[in-house]
Write an enzyme that holds these catalytic residues in place. Structure first.
Site, mmCIF file in Angstrom:
data_model
loop_
_atom_site.group_PDB
_atom_site.id
_atom_site.type_symbol
_atom_site.label_atom_id
_atom_site.label_comp_id
_atom_site.label_asym_id
_atom_site.label_seq_id
_atom_site.Cartn_x
_atom_site.Cartn_y
_atom_site.Cartn_z
ATOM 1 N N HIS A 151 -14.938 77.723 130.948
ATOM 2 C CA HIS A 151 -13.763 78.498 131.368
ATOM 3 C C HIS A 151 -12.583 78.192 130.440
ATOM 4 C CE1 HIS A 151 -10.374 79.658 134.080
ATOM 5 N NE2 HIS A 151 -11.226 80.536 134.551
ATOM 6 N N HIS A 180 -13.552 82.875 143.588
ATOM 7 C CA HIS A 180 -12.327 83.554 143.994
ATOM 8 C C HIS A 180 -12.263 84.930 143.345
ATOM 9 C CE1 HIS A 180 -11.185 81.749 140.153
ATOM 10 N NE2 HIS A 180 -10.039 82.403 140.144
ATOM 11 N N ASP A 202 -11.872 87.396 136.058
ATOM 12 C CA ASP A 202 -12.845 86.682 135.222
ATOM 13 C C ASP A 202 -13.953 86.051 136.057
ATOM 14 O OD1 ASP A 202 -10.622 85.116 136.065
ATOM 15 O OD2 ASP A 202 -11.043 83.551 134.599
ATOM 16 N N HIS A 203 -13.822 86.102 137.383
ATOM 17 C CA HIS A 203 -14.839 85.508 138.262
ATOM 18 C C HIS A 203 -15.578 86.542 139.094
ATOM 19 C CE1 HIS A 203 -13.342 81.420 137.380
ATOM 20 N NE2 HIS A 203 -12.247 82.114 137.119
HETATM 21 ZN ZN LIG Z 1 -10.519 81.982 135.997
#
Ligand SMILES: [Zn+2]
Length: 297
Positions: free
Chosen positions: A259, A56, A60-61
């Site tokens: 995570h 997504h 952070d991704h």
């Molecule tokens: Zn995340």
């Protein structure tokens, strides 16, 4: 494990980032900020990357996409690199892809994912995506290798098959030994293909279980501990206990928790929480750790 922090990098954890080496493929999942340098620290060349899989479009991704894409160009990587991401984030991918000026020679092929199902198929198996339950569109992935067969040494010995004859049998499906025909089924057993699953930001939902089903290696977010289960639900995340319960119910062999929220000073309790409900192999991810996909014999 290129990075294991959610939301913000910490002193000890880079933003997310995971490279799966699978036969000749290098699948880079969710490269957060700093992933380019993490590849270097891990001793992995950028040209190992063949596919970019984003769950997504939270930073952070995906904040590492510009660096990775530009590095692929700088290194003049010759092969095409496929990029998968939720179709509703097309606009974000376009910005990351062209975040700033660079000499753009990378052959990046965008394959937005609009629904559940296979997104790629090849000698490596089938790469599938499924929609998860997060605060924005998010998808998880799994990689399923086709089932095959493996030789049983005792049976090969029984028929007197050794050396180059083994390769000949493998390629031809049968071989003549001392006047009799020996087929593959005579000297081999079925071997189930390996499975890998990648489940990032999500609440528990059917897709989590479908992705994790029978995974040899499950990489799954465990942002929170159970003490903060209410926060996990509110923000669309899992706790360590929930992630481990998924692993237990789905027959996972090796569970990788990652995570992590920066709110916890250390992650020792993750292991304790997970071990209460999952008896298999548990890895609390650390940056730059290498985690083997358990073999299937
Ligand atoms: Zn995340």
């Amino acid at each position: 494990m290129l990075g294991t922090a959610s939301q913000v990098p910490t002193r000890h954890r880079n933003h997310n980032g995971y490279l799966l080496r699978w036969d000749g493929e290098g699948l880079l999942f969710d490269p957060g900020e700093g992933s380019q340098r993490q590849l270097t620290l891990a001793g992995v060349a950028a040209n190992s990357v063949t596919r970019l899989c984003l769950s997504h479009f939270h930073g952070d991704h995906c904040l590492g996409v510009p660096g990775i894409v530009q590095r692929l160009s700088v290194d003049q990587v010759r092969h095409p690199v496929r990029a998968y991401f939720p179709a509703s984030g097309q606009e974000f991918f376009a910005r990351l892809r062209h975040a700033c000026v660079f000499y753009d020679v990378v052959d990046l092929r965008e394959q937005p994912v609009a629904g559940d199902g296979p997104v790629a198929e090849g000698a490596f198996g089938i790469l599938e995506a499924r929609r998860l339950d997060h605060s924005i569109d998010a998808i998880g992935y799994r990689l399923v290798e086709p089932d095959g067969r493996h030789f049983v040494p005792e049976l090969l010995a029984h028929y007197g098959i050794a050396g180059p004859a083994v390769g000949e049998l493998q390629r031809g499906g049968s071989i003549s030994v001392g006047g009799r025909i020996v087929g593959l089924p005579d000297v081999s057993e079925p071997r189930r293909g390996q499975r890998f699953a990648f489940v990032m930001d999500t609440r528990l939902c059917d897709a989590v279980y479908a992705l994790a089903d029978g995974a040899d290696l499950l990489v799954i977010e465990a942002t929170f501990l159970t003490q903060d289960a209410e926060l996990a639900d509110r923000y669309g995340h899992l706790t360590a206990r929930q992630a481990a319960q998924v692993a237990a119910e789905c027959g996972v062999r090796r569970l990788v928790l990652t995570h992590f929220s920066q709110r916890y000073a250390n992650t020792a309790r993750y292991l304790d929480e997970a071990a209460e409900v999952f008896a298999g192999d548990i890895v609390v991810a650390e940056d730059l750790a290498r985690v083997p996909v358990p073999r299937r014999f």
